[in-house]
Structures are given as C-alpha cells and as structure tokens.
Write a protein that holds these residues in place. Structure first.
Motif, short mmCIF file in Angstrom:
data_model
loop_
_atom_site.label_atom_id
_atom_site.label_comp_id
_atom_site.label_asym_id
_atom_site.label_seq_id
_atom_site.Cartn_x
_atom_site.Cartn_y
_atom_site.Cartn_z
N LEU A 83 0.84 -1.21 0.00
CA LEU A 83 0.00 0.00 0.00
C LEU A 83 0.87 1.25 0.00
O LEU A 83 0.59 2.22 -0.70
CB LEU A 83 -0.91 0.02 1.23
CG LEU A 83 -2.05 -1.00 1.27
CD1 LEU A 83 -2.78 -0.93 2.60
CD2 LEU A 83 -3.04 -0.77 0.14
N ASP A 86 2.56 1.69 -3.39
CA ASP A 86 1.58 2.13 -4.39
C ASP A 86 1.25 3.61 -4.21
O ASP A 86 1.13 4.36 -5.18
CB ASP A 86 0.30 1.29 -4.25
CG ASP A 86 -0.73 1.66 -5.30
OD1 ASP A 86 -0.63 1.15 -6.42
OD2 ASP A 86 -1.63 2.46 -5.00
N MET A 91 -0.52 5.63 -7.02
CA MET A 91 -1.84 6.13 -6.66
C MET A 91 -2.15 7.50 -7.25
O MET A 91 -1.36 8.41 -7.12
CB MET A 91 -1.95 6.19 -5.13
CG MET A 91 -3.36 6.50 -4.65
SD MET A 91 -3.39 6.63 -2.83
CE MET A 91 -2.72 8.29 -2.63
N PRO A 92 -3.31 7.67 -7.86
CA PRO A 92 -3.70 9.01 -8.29
C PRO A 92 -4.03 9.87 -7.07
O PRO A 92 -4.44 9.34 -6.03
CB PRO A 92 -4.96 8.75 -9.14
CG PRO A 92 -5.52 7.47 -8.61
CD PRO A 92 -4.34 6.65 -8.16
N ALA A 93 -3.85 11.17 -7.23
CA ALA A 93 -4.03 12.07 -6.08
C ALA A 93 -5.40 11.92 -5.42
O ALA A 93 -5.52 11.97 -4.20
CB ALA A 93 -3.82 13.51 -6.54
N GLY A 94 -6.41 11.71 -6.24
CA GLY A 94 -7.77 11.64 -5.70
C GLY A 94 -8.02 10.45 -4.79
O GLY A 94 -9.02 10.40 -4.08
N GLY A 95 -7.11 9.48 -4.81
CA GLY A 95 -7.32 8.29 -3.99
C GLY A 95 -6.85 8.43 -2.55
O GLY A 95 -7.03 7.52 -1.75
N SER A 98 -9.45 7.96 0.66
CA SER A 98 -9.94 6.62 0.96
C SER A 98 -8.80 5.66 1.21
O SER A 98 -8.95 4.70 1.97
CB SER A 98 -10.91 6.10 -0.11
OG SER A 98 -10.31 6.13 -1.36
N ARG A 99 -7.64 5.92 0.63
CA ARG A 99 -6.49 5.10 0.94
C ARG A 99 -6.14 5.22 2.43
O ARG A 99 -5.80 4.23 3.10
CB ARG A 99 -5.29 5.50 0.08
CG ARG A 99 -3.99 4.76 0.39
CD ARG A 99 -4.10 3.27 0.14
NE ARG A 99 -4.42 3.01 -1.24
CZ ARG A 99 -3.53 2.86 -2.20
NH1 ARG A 99 -2.25 2.91 -1.93
NH2 ARG A 99 -3.92 2.61 -3.43
N ASN A 101 -8.18 5.80 4.81
CA ASN A 101 -9.17 4.99 5.54
C ASN A 101 -8.81 3.51 5.47
O ASN A 101 -8.95 2.77 6.45
CB ASN A 101 -10.57 5.18 4.94
CG ASN A 101 -11.18 6.51 5.31
OD1 ASN A 101 -10.81 7.12 6.33
ND2 ASN A 101 -12.09 6.99 4.50
N GLN A 102 -8.38 3.07 4.30
CA GLN A 102 -8.05 1.66 4.13
C GLN A 102 -6.84 1.28 4.99
O GLN A 102 -6.81 0.24 5.62
CB GLN A 102 -7.80 1.36 2.65
CG GLN A 102 -9.09 1.42 1.83
CD GLN A 102 -8.89 1.47 0.33
OE1 GLN A 102 -7.78 1.74 -0.15
NE2 GLN A 102 -9.95 1.23 -0.42
N LYS A 103 -5.85 2.16 5.01
CA LYS A 103 -4.68 1.88 5.82
C LYS A 103 -5.01 1.86 7.31
O LYS A 103 -4.47 1.06 8.07
CB LYS A 103 -3.60 2.93 5.54
CG LYS A 103 -2.92 2.72 4.18
CD LYS A 103 -2.07 3.90 3.78
CE LYS A 103 -0.87 4.07 4.66
NZ LYS A 103 -0.07 5.26 4.28
N ALA A 105 -7.85 1.01 8.60
CA ALA A 105 -8.57 -0.25 8.89
C ALA A 105 -7.58 -1.41 9.02
O ALA A 105 -7.68 -2.23 9.94
CB ALA A 105 -9.59 -0.54 7.78
#
Lengths: 623, 623
Positions: A83, A86, A91-95, A98-99, A101-103, A105
């Motif tokens: 992660l 990436d 990773m595109p800036a817009g991600g 939510s990235r 949040n995923q990290k 979690a």
C-alpha cells in the motif's frame, strides 16, 4: 525480555497431554495468579526424563502455534508495504482520502493481532518452558523467533491506548506544523508542537503528502505506526487541547515501553538500533568527530590554497554537471542495467520512479525500489545503487522455514543502511567500479566520450561542507548526524530546551562544519524526522556507514581479488558473501554488535570509517 | 431477508437508555432464547409515543454502529482490490507465492468480520425495530444499507466452514484441471472435476496464472471468494479424496445460502444478478433467440450472395486490419485521449496495460483500468472504451455518507456490464462517434488519411458467427451466452449430464450460430467460468446488453441532441445523465428491474436489444 505483567503459573508439564492442539488455551485457562516462586516450583518438580520429553513435545506444539500467529501478522504487514509503495509510485491524487481509511482499517487489524491475549499466553508458556530445566528443543533460529516475538509483544502491549492515541495526535499535529513552519523558515512556529503547554495546531493531513525517507519503510513505519494510524483521525481541538507535546510524549513512550533501558533517549534509540546505548553512541560519535573534523579542515585548507592557484579544476575535472544532454530515458536504461549487474533480481522486484527514492514493497520476494531522474544524472544513478544495496538485503533475507517470521527481518536500521552505503560509497564511489562503469556511461551518453575513468571517480568524490544533510558528501555527512544526535539527546534529557534548538544548531554547524546557517529552513527545520516523532533515528545513518567499512574490510579479507572483480563488473562474489554473512542471518543475533563480531571479529569500530575516509581523501586531495 | 438462526428477544426498548454507546452489546447480553412471539410481545408493548421515540433513538445508534463495522469490511475489501490490480499489472513473477499468502491472511480477516456475531446482533436488532410498530427514522438509503447488510450476513454465515472448504477445494482442483484439459482440448480430462465420484486431480496453482475476466473484479471476486482463499491451500489427497465435485458443491452452496429461492440455478444467478429467476431468464433469452437467429441468418445469406458478386468488400472497406504501422505508443496515446474525453477522471484512476483488460483497484476514488496493445489496434481502443464504461460507473458511485457502505455498491454484474456495453457498443460502435473519432485516428496514424468516417464505422460493425465468445460481434454474442445458459442450467437441474456437454455444445452451436465445432478447446473448454465455479455468471453479459439499449433509449429521450453531441465529441451530457440516473443510485434499489423501472419506465425488455440490432444491421447490410 521479561513481561511486565505479573508471572503466571502453568499447568504441570507432567499432567499435560503430549499432543493437544488446544494446549495454549488449556494452559492459559489453568493459569493462576501465582507468584514467581510458584512457577519455578512447577518447573523444578518435573525433571524426570519422561516429563522433560513431554515438555519438549509441548514446546514444539506451542512454537508451531506461535509461528502461525506471527506469520499472519507479517503477511498483513507485507500488504501495508505494498500500500505504501503504491501510494508513492502509482496512486492518483484523488485516492488519498480513501487510501488513508483503508490503511487505518488494516493498521487496526494488525494492532489487534499484535496485542492478542492468546499470543501473550503462548509466549509466556514458551518462555517458561525455555527457562525451565527441561532441555529446549528449539533451534537457535527458533529461539530467536521467540526472543523477538516477546520483545515485540512487550513493546506493543506496554503502550496503553491512551498513550498511543496521544502519541498519534501529537505526531499528526507536529507534522502539519512542521510543513508550515519549514515553508516560512520559522522554528518558533513549530516549537509549540514539541513543547509541553504550547498552543494547539489543528492538522488535517494526508499521508500522501508525507515525504518518504530513503530507507526501507517497514522498519521506519514500525516506529511511526501511530502516525499511520492517525492519518485519517478527525482530530478535534476541545478535549485534546491539553495534550502533551512531542518531547514529553516520546519520553512517556520510552518510559512505558522500554523502562528497563533506563532513559528516554535509550528508548528512542532502541526502536531503530537494538543494543545501542546513549553512552556507547557518545563514544562512537566522539571518535568520529575527533577524526573527521581535522580531516575536513585539512581538505578545506588544501582546497582554499588550490582555488587561489587554480589547481582545483584539475583535481576535479568533473563531468558531473547537469544539463539537457542527460536524457531521462537513457538514465533509466543505465540505472536498470546497473541494478541488474549489481545483482538486483528483477523477477523478485521492480525499479520505478518516485519523488523520494525508497526501498519498499510487500516482502523479500517482491522488493520495490525507486529512483528519480533529473538533469543531475548522477543523482538517479547513485540513488539506484543505494536502493539496490537495501534491496539486496531484502531479497537476501532468510526464507523457507523462516519466511514471515521475526528472525528473517533485517536486524536494525543501521545494518540496513550499512548495506545501502556499502554499495553506494564503498563500491560505486570507488576507483575500481569506475573502470567498469565509465564505459557504460560513455556508451549511453556520447558527449562523455572524452571523460576518463579517473575523472568520473574524482567527480563523484568531492568534499565540501554544506547546509543540507541529504546533499552532504561522505566526510561531512557524519558531522550532520552527530549534530542532530547531540541535539535530540539533549532534548530528551532536558539539557537543551526546544526554544534553544535554532541557536544550538547554528553554533554546532559552525563548530563541526564551519558553516554559517542563514535560517531555520536550511537549519533545524530541514528534516522531517522530529516532526513525525522519529527521535533516535538519525544515528542509524552513520552507524551504517561505520558498519559498511567493517563489512567491506572483512569481505576483502575473504575475497582477495575483490577489487579486480569490481573492475570487471563482476559483483557476484561480493553479493554472495554479503548474502551469506549478513543477509541470510536476518535477526538471528540480538544486536548489530553480535552480528559484527560474528562477521568481522570486532564490535562496532568507528575507526574503520575514520581510517577509510582519511586514507581515501588524503590520496584524492594530496594532503 | 430473514435470519436462519433462531429469533432472539431484545431488551425492552422502554427500559433501554436513550443514548448508550454500548447499546448493541447490552442488548446482545440481555438476549434470551425467547420465541418469536415473545419478541413480538416486546415490540407491541411499547407503542406509547415516548417509548417509540426511544426506539428511534436506539435505531440511529445501532445504525451508526452498523456503518462502522460495514465500512471497516469494505475498506479491507478495497485493499483486496488493489492487491488484485497489482498482481495483474505490476507484481514480478517471483512475488506470486508470498502474495498468495498475504491475500489468504487478508481474506481470513475479512471473513471473520463478515460473520462476526456482534454484526449479527446489530442486524437482528435493527430488523426488529424496523419491523416493529415504531416509525423508522432511517432514510431510504439507510434502509437499503440494512437490507443489503442482512443479505450479505445471511449469505456469509449460512455457508458452513465445511462447505466453504469443500467449495474452495473443488474450485482449485477444477481450475487446475481446466488449464490442463483446455491445452489438450479434452473435456473428458476436465469432466471428473465437475462430477461427483470422479478421480481427484491435485493442483497447486497460483492466482497469478488465473486469467481475469473483463469485468469489475470486486463483484466477481465476491462470488469466487472461496477460490481466492484457496490460492495457497496446501491441499492433500488422502482425506479429501472423497470430496464432491463442482456441480454438486454448487448445488449444496445454493441450497445452504439461498434455499428460499427454490433452486440450485436460482442460487447461482442470485450471486451476480439479484432478483433474476431462471424462468424469467428463459423468457428473456427465448425472445432474444427468436429475434436474433433469423437476423443472423438474413445477414449470412446476404453476405453469401455478396461474396459471390464481390460486393462485400465495398460494404466493409475495413481499415481495421492489423499491421506494424499501428505503433504501440500511438495506440496508448490514443487510448488515453479517448478515456479522458469520455470522462474518465485520471485524478481518480489510472490506465495501464495487462494481459487481460479489466477494471479494478481499491475503490471509486481510485479506479484502475487496463487495456492491451497489439497489432490489432482496434482491440486496445475498444477495450479501453469498454473499461471506461465500467470505470465511469465506479467513479460515479455514491460517496459522502454512503461511501464504503453496501448502498454505494454497483447493483449487479448485469448493470455493470450495461455501462461498459453502453459506451462500447451504443456509443463507440455508432456512426456519430466516428464523426468525432475518425479525425483523431487519422492524426495519430497518417496511413489512415484516406479512410472515411463511414469506413471506420462499417469496419467496426461486421457480423460473422465464430467459435469463440470473446471475439464475437454484438449480434452473435447473445447466442453464445444463451448456449452457455442452457447448458449450465441443465447441469444444475440434472437434465444435462457432465459427460454430454461436448455433444450438447456442438449441436447448440449448429442450431444457434450455424457453426461447426472442431474440438473442445474451441468449444466447451474455451471459458474459465465453470472451472472457477462461476455458474450463473454468463447471463449477466447479455442482460447488460439489453439494459444498455434501454438506458440509451431513455437517455435519448432526455437528451434530444445526444447524437450531435457525440459527433462533436461532447460526452459530458451522456455521462452526467448516467451519473445521475444509474451510477449515483448505487444499490438503492433491490434489483435491476427496480432500477430500470425508475430510469426507463420498463422492467428488463429484451425487445430493446432485438430492435436495436435489427434496425442497425438491416441498414448496414441493406437487408
């Protein structure tokens, strides 16, 4: 290596069935709030051979269960590594949101597993059996697994949720304050994040903006885990307004997790450099200072004299200038060539581009390195070689039975840095290497056709004090580190006040490097480390440089033809030696000193670096 | 939408504090093994206004707790999406084994969270409160979250560990057997994996070898989760030797998880196309068959006549031949241009290259699409447009409060395919589009300077029956699907035996497409689906084609100037309309039919596809 929690009695080994898959739970359930002596009592009662055999049987069973849990955690941590790669590379800036949040979690899941009570029970039982009289059937590697699992478990569980939350909060606030303060070159704007009772600064930052240090992220991230967890924390002022600040929270963390080390800075150091004490570090750095400051002065005097006579250009007829003719595609092809020639296995890794070069990825069989290509072509090549050094360590870590277990991890940040610096400074910046490399550069870049091997070598090896650590040469770099060590150690023991850091910085830069600091941006605000709570990290860079010299000395003894094989571009003997002597040992030993002793016969020996630099630059500068 | 597990009584709403963060736990703890009537009793007793208000308060509290749990799962699932993308696009080959371990560890964590008893308690309470007399304060979107969370929980928990293990084992074995059998074109070598009592085949396969279907992986992976879990399972013969095979395990899964649907094939369908029944599908496909088989015959007769007269080349003066002059860099630039012009937001996604094009990635704010570039340039462009269609759905899914909740998910595989096909077939393969696109192609590929807009259009729209589904045109594609539906449905209800599949395939290909099948490799072994257990998946492709027509009809009513805006390369009106009418609705509705009714006024209407194709190809082929 002991548990803070009170001792616990286990069921008598003799009464335990030889093979029970629920052994850990059964033992855990039968645990009584017994005293230490009652536990010893159990152990001493079962010294008969039959009983001992049963103990061993149980030990293997427990060990198997332990490995299952540890591997699960390590595999999830490997996903964190991907992660992170990436995020920096793909990773595109817009991600970003939510990235984060995923990290968060995933970090929560991993934390839960790291402090799992079942894991604690297993470790307690294994320790007790190892301390008992029955012979241990665990191999040295297996014993190292247990040793480090206990160490990790203690560190994880000793930090209360309250303290972890406070640490995360302070780190997030301090990082945001640092980004703003550095822009303005204003330490005073950052200082409140470091001190108790300063005003609150409310950040809302994303890890996408966090520069990655040139390092293997896993170890760093382990230290900054609280930062990660906080990436998406919606911090609010109100109830958090009275939170302590960085220095005090780091003291609290050290006290909570590593009180046995006896000091706040010891606790910080131990996160990155196990087995290293402040006192020892002061000795090591004292010796370096005593050797390098005079060397630097001598070089500077010589350069000043030559500048007047016009001889400096002859000494460094550098082809290393930047310019448009260093095409990025050609740089990329050259870096790829070099990485593969040095031994980086592309079937178990990738080379990509990122803003800040780093080594990372999901694990030893998939090591992702990055570099960057600018008009200063040497930056991309040197960066690639440095990261390849880290990557060879990663790709060479022990697999098989040891895969995904603590014993397969890199031993310390310093040892990791020793591998990158060995390849970057001891090989890439050596004369034999350029006999091999110069033709490659000339072939890719026709305008360098007239540049001699020696000119490449000398162009790469110039000494000049400067303000910025990351741009420093190998002679001045350790002095940058010593300065930071002295300041951060002083902050921890209270002998330096946060508000005094800029003035201390200025005077130490003058003392060590002879450089005048024009402002905080080029001074005490230049590094990210303190803002993300990485106190105790800086020393690893220079301990790595010392160890790189010691490892290379030992390699040269083992490989008498090393220089000529480097000239031929044959890096296999050195790589194989490092694989065997350093990489494949993972974390078998409990400290870098133990590893050094095994490989080189010596503990950390700073004179190795001093001698190397003196000899090299006395020749280059004709001192 | 009911739970299989016995009903449970909750604490009287009136006795529950209005705001308790531990409400779910408290309610769970006070649960008694009460009968259904006792629960109803609780609900009917508290009909006073005050009590009702308390119920509503509790409902919101419970809903908040539910969202927290659901978001955690969804975020971890997003990480799975990234792992999967990386595996297909970035991962070096050597990383496969440890990646499989990492995916297994993450899948186990997610599974635990999906079947978490606390989640079940929350859902039970929310359902009871919604079914009670107190007014629900949940919005329609929130109610949809609860509805789908219950659905998911039921499906997850109804599958026993034994059944899940058996399914995973059979899928892994069948996939490995299929890979080998397809190579040899030998159905008989594969058949035992499908049948009960066949011999065992022991696989040890890596997901890295698993071709990705052209689809949004999340939905597919949800269906094949057991496959993923098994990637690294060290299956052993011995005790597993008596395992049932694919068809029977799929029957068992359908019975266990979706018995209320009343049939094995219904259960398979429901995984991909909620609300669709076998009977309804038979009607839909019957109508398609009745319309398309005669259309195909008419086209073939016309072509045969023209071939004799030499007029065929005039109808399709195709510039779509492959050749070296279609440079891959230019193709990539063209695809990127097109993706952006169609509305794909590159700040929230990426376009890369993979062996099998797909849409995936970690979530709506980071949508990763892939394509591939070969000498057949149109494949890369058409693939890009297709994936952009999927990607616009993903990027347009509802965010904000709905982010990471079930209501923001795509409604079904068919609806997803409707979006990719709407852009690929209804836009990209339309005459107006080529008025816009032909100049772009001519600019990138000078050798096409003399090719007319009409020639591009006609080159793209040729009808010719063939053996392979993935190469089929839009008229014959549905017939390939109908054939597969009839066979897989027959396998499930027992009317077709596994051993008879090749002969049934041959006769149906002749009947539907007029094609002779030379062997199993080009026949019943061409698709991966059955080998990975994806029974019930094929219909979605064609249901998507039908829905694409219906959505475009509705869009044309709402946007009278649509054709001229497509000619101008202005795709914004159509994208915005789809964003609003389809994408932003996520899974608000309980079935595609409900969504279709809302957007188009009709339920699924196969005549929309028949009419579209008849009208289009009657004109092209001058029938």
């Amino acid at each position: 290596m002991s548990f803070r929690a009170g001792g616990s009695a286990v069921a008598s080994a003799a009464s335990r069935p030889a093979r029970t898959s629920a052994l850990a739970i059964a033992a855990g359930e039968s645990r009584a709030p017994g005293s230490d002596s009652s536990r010893r009592g159990v152990a001493t009662k079962c010294s008969a051979t039959a009983a001992a055999a049963v103990v061993i049987e149980g030990q293997r069973e427990l060990y198997g269960q332990l490995c299952k849990k540890l591997k699960e955690v390590e595999r999830l941590a490997g996903i964190q590594g991907l992660l992170s790669w990436d995020e920096q590379v793909m990773m595109p800036a817009g991600g970003a949101a939510s990235r984060a949040n995923q990290k968060t979690a995933l970090a929560a899941v991993i934390h839960e597993k790291k402090v799992d009570a079942g894991l604690g029970d297993l470790l307690r039982q294994l320790q007790e059996e190892q301390e008992g009289e029955a012979a241990s059937e665990l191999s040295v590697h297996e014993a190292a697994v247990v040793r480090d699992a206990v160490r990790d478990y203690n560190h994880e569980t000793r930090k209360s949720a309250e303290l972890a939350g406070r640490e995360a909060d302070v780190e997030a606030r301090a990082y945001a304050a640092w980004v703003a303060a550095r822009k303005d070159g204003d330490w005073e704007a950052f200082a409140p994040s470091m001190e108790e009772n300063g005003p609150d600064i409310l950040p809302r930052f994303s890890v996408a903006h966090l520069p990655i240090l040139t390092l293997v992220p896993r170890a760093f991230f382990a230290a900054c885990s609280s930062l990660r967890k906080n990436n998406n924390t919606k911090t609010t002022t109100g109830k958090n307004a009275k939170l302590g600040k960085m220095v005090s929270v780091k003291r609290d963390v050290a006290e909570a997790t590593r009180s046995e080390l006896g000091g706040a800075y010891e606790g910080c150091l131990d996160q990155f450099e196990r087995g290293m004490s402040t006192e020892r570090l002061r000795e090591v750095f004292g010796e370096l200072k005593a050797g390098l400051v005079p060397l630097l002065r001598a070089i500077q005097e010589k350069v000043a004299k030559e500048d007047k006579s016009g001889a400096a250009a002859e000494r460094h007829p550098t082809p290393l200038h930047s310019g448009e003719q260093w095409g990025k595609d050609e740089q990329a092809a050259l870096c790829r060539d070099m990485a593969e020639k040095l031994g980086f296995d592309m079937s178990k890794g990738r080379l990509d581009v990122s803003v800040h070069p780093f080594t990372g990825g999901p694990g030893p069989s998939d090591v992702r390195i990055t570099t960057r290509y600018s008009n200063n072509w040497m930056e991309g090549v040197a960066g690639t070689v440095h990261e390849v050094g880290h990557a060879l360590y990663e790709q060479g870590r022990p697999g098989g039975d040891m895969e995904d277990l603590p014993v397969s991890r890199a031993l310390s940040m310093g040892v990791h840095e020793s591998q990158s610096l060995l390849w970057e400074r001891m090989v890439f910046q050596s004369r034999p290497f350029w006999k091999f490399a110069a033709p490659l550069v000339r072939a890719r870049f026709p305008h360098t056709k007239g540049v001699s091997d020696e000119a490449f070598y000398r162009g790469l090896n110039r000494v000049a004090p400067s303000l910025i650590r990351v741009d420093a040469d190998e002679v001045t770099y350790p002095l940058h580190i010593i300065l930071r060590f002295e300041i951060e150690q002083g902050l921890m023991d209270g002998s330096i006040a946060v508000k005094d850091v800029p003035s201390v910085w200025v005077s130490k830069m003058k003392e060590l490097l002879g450089v005048d600091v024009p402002g905080d941006a080029e001074g005490c605000l230049q590094d990210i480390h303190w803002s993300v709570g990485a106190f105790g990290y800086f020393p690893s860079y220079t301990l790595g440089a010392v160890m790189a010299c010691q490892f290379l000395e030992a390699a040269k003894l083992a490989l008498p033809d090393l220089d000529s094989s480097l000239e031929d571009g044959n890096f296999e003997p050195l790589k194989t030696w490092l694989n065997r002597e350093v990489h494949a040992r993972g974390s078998l030993f409990a400290s870098p000193d133990e590893l050094l002793t095994e490989v080189t016969g010596d503990i950390m020996r700073p004179s190795a670096l001093v001698e190397h630099l003196k000899s090299k630059y006395t020749e280059i500068y004709d001192l």
